[in-house]
Design an enzyme around this catalytic site. Structure first.
Site, PDB file in Angstrom:
ATOM      1  N   PRO A  17      42.490 -54.846  58.723  1.00 27.69           N
ATOM      2  CA  PRO A  17      43.865 -54.534  58.932  1.00 27.69           C
ATOM      3  C   PRO A  17      44.697 -55.315  59.793  1.00 27.69           C
ATOM      4  O   PRO A  17      45.865 -54.957  60.127  1.00 27.69           O
ATOM      5  CB  PRO A  17      43.763 -52.938  59.796  1.00 27.69           C
ATOM      6  CG  PRO A  17      42.357 -53.085  60.344  1.00 27.69           C
ATOM      7  CD  PRO A  17      41.706 -54.046  59.413  1.00 27.69           C
ATOM      8  N   ASP A  40      47.348 -63.570  52.091  1.00 28.85           N
ATOM      9  CA  ASP A  40      48.450 -62.419  52.208  1.00 28.85           C
ATOM     10  C   ASP A  40      49.319 -62.389  53.118  1.00 28.85           C
ATOM     11  O   ASP A  40      49.031 -62.866  54.213  1.00 28.85           O
ATOM     12  CB  ASP A  40      47.957 -61.180  51.648  1.00 28.85           C
ATOM     13  CG  ASP A  40      47.342 -61.048  49.992  1.00 28.85           C
ATOM     14  OD1 ASP A  40      47.630 -62.057  49.402  1.00 28.85           O
ATOM     15  OD2 ASP A  40      46.816 -60.034  49.753  1.00 28.85           O
ATOM     16  N   LYS A  62      52.312 -61.304  48.819  1.00 29.08           N
ATOM     17  CA  LYS A  62      51.853 -60.047  48.466  1.00 29.08           C
ATOM     18  C   LYS A  62      52.307 -58.950  49.499  1.00 29.08           C
ATOM     19  O   LYS A  62      51.063 -58.450  50.000  1.00 29.08           O
ATOM     20  CB  LYS A  62      50.563 -60.103  47.986  1.00 29.08           C
ATOM     21  CG  LYS A  62      49.940 -61.295  47.070  1.00 29.08           C
ATOM     22  CD  LYS A  62      50.773 -60.929  45.624  1.00 29.08           C
ATOM     23  CE  LYS A  62      50.100 -59.925  44.896  1.00 29.08           C
ATOM     24  NZ  LYS A  62      50.911 -59.671  43.626  1.00 29.08           N
ATOM     25  N   MET A 175      51.269 -47.617  51.037  1.00 26.27           N
ATOM     26  CA  MET A 175      52.759 -47.899  50.523  1.00 26.27           C
ATOM     27  C   MET A 175      53.468 -46.908  49.881  1.00 26.27           C
ATOM     28  O   MET A 175      54.131 -46.557  48.903  1.00 26.27           O
ATOM     29  CB  MET A 175      52.348 -48.956  49.276  1.00 26.27           C
ATOM     30  CG  MET A 175      51.507 -50.211  49.579  1.00 26.27           C
ATOM     31  SD  MET A 175      51.122 -51.150  48.153  1.00 26.27           S
ATOM     32  CE  MET A 175      49.589 -50.181  47.536  1.00 26.27           C
TER      33      MET A 175
END
Length: 260
Positions: A17, A40, A62, A175
């Site tokens: 994370p 990313d 991304k 998300m």
């Protein structure tokens, strides 16, 4: 004519994370020995900095809601670098198997004869649970956990609402900040109690991660204070156990708030 370079390999690696100390040992070794690093947007600079001198570093984007390299372009780039004989590391935030398109990338590379290894990482839900001292499953309270995204497909939210309505299910929604209000409405319509505990963690795993707690029927309010970082929504009885005192590195208070 010079001999053709031996085929390289690709490792699809979970960066966790954020902080480098949440990398697995295998992930650390992969980054430290990479000859090409495709990372990313959410991968921490500290992790990228572990790559050796001379390593080709390419940011692939991304990140939800922002411009990024197309998946097909990423696939072709990995293949091209591997065909040059390089040890390629595709570095993804969290765990590559949790909404990380690892299946697509692995299938593409294997179809072209490239050796592939998947290296797991700490996903945001696990990082948030550890950081803020709540379990994802709990005896007599939560017998299963469902990982889901709250992205729109054909203009509608695509989730298993019946599974989410189970009062003994913990929902970890990735998300989902922009769709929090719709998620709340759909879960309540499916039978989940409006008073079900809920929380939002922004930048899970980071020392300055933010925690907001409340209830399902006020989920949209819980996401309203976003500072622009990735947000994880957790819905379920276990959310009532979260504590800002469980945050790492000492000072969670500035990033913590409770909604009634």
């Amino acid at each position: 004519m010079p001999p053709e370079a031996p085929l390289g390999s690709v490792r699809l690696v979970g960066a966790g994370p954020g902080p480098a100390d949440l990398l697995t040992v295998r992930a650390l070794r992969a980054v430290e020995t990479a000859q090409a690093l495709l990372y990313d947007a959410l991968v921490d600079d500290e992790v990228i900095g572990l790559a050796p001198p001379g390593c080709v570093r390419i940011q692939t984007g991304k990140r939800a809601g922002r411009a990024s390299m197309e998946q097909a372009a990423i696939n072709r780039l990995m293949l091209r670098l591997a065909r040059r004989g390089l040890r390629v590391v595709r570095l993804k935030g969290g765990d590559p198997s949790v909404f990380g398109r690892v299946g697509e990338e692995s299938a593409f590379l294997k179809a072209h004869g490239v050796p592939v290894e998947v290296v797991p990482g700490v996903t945001a839900a696990c990082a948030a649970a550890a950081q803020f001292d709540f379990p994802l499953t709990h005896r007599g309270v939560a017998r299963r956990v469902v990982f889901a995204t709250a992205r729109l497909e054909a203009g509608a939210l695509a989730m298993d609402w019946a599974a989410g309505a189970d009062p003994e299910t913990t929902l970890a929604i990735y998300m989902g900040s922009t769709a929090a209000g719709q998620v709340s409405q759909r879960l309540i319509a499916a039978g989940r109690a409006p008073s079900t505990p809920a929380l939002v963690v922004e930048n899970a795993g980071d020392p300055h991660a933010g925690l907001t707690t409340g209830r399902l029927d006020r989920l949209a309010e819980l996401t309203a204070g976003s500072r622009g970082g990735p947000m994880l929504i957790v819905v379920g009885e276990v959310a009532a156990l979260a504590s800002a005192a469980g945050a790492c590195e000492g000072a969670p208070a500035p990033g913590w708030r409770m909604s009634g």
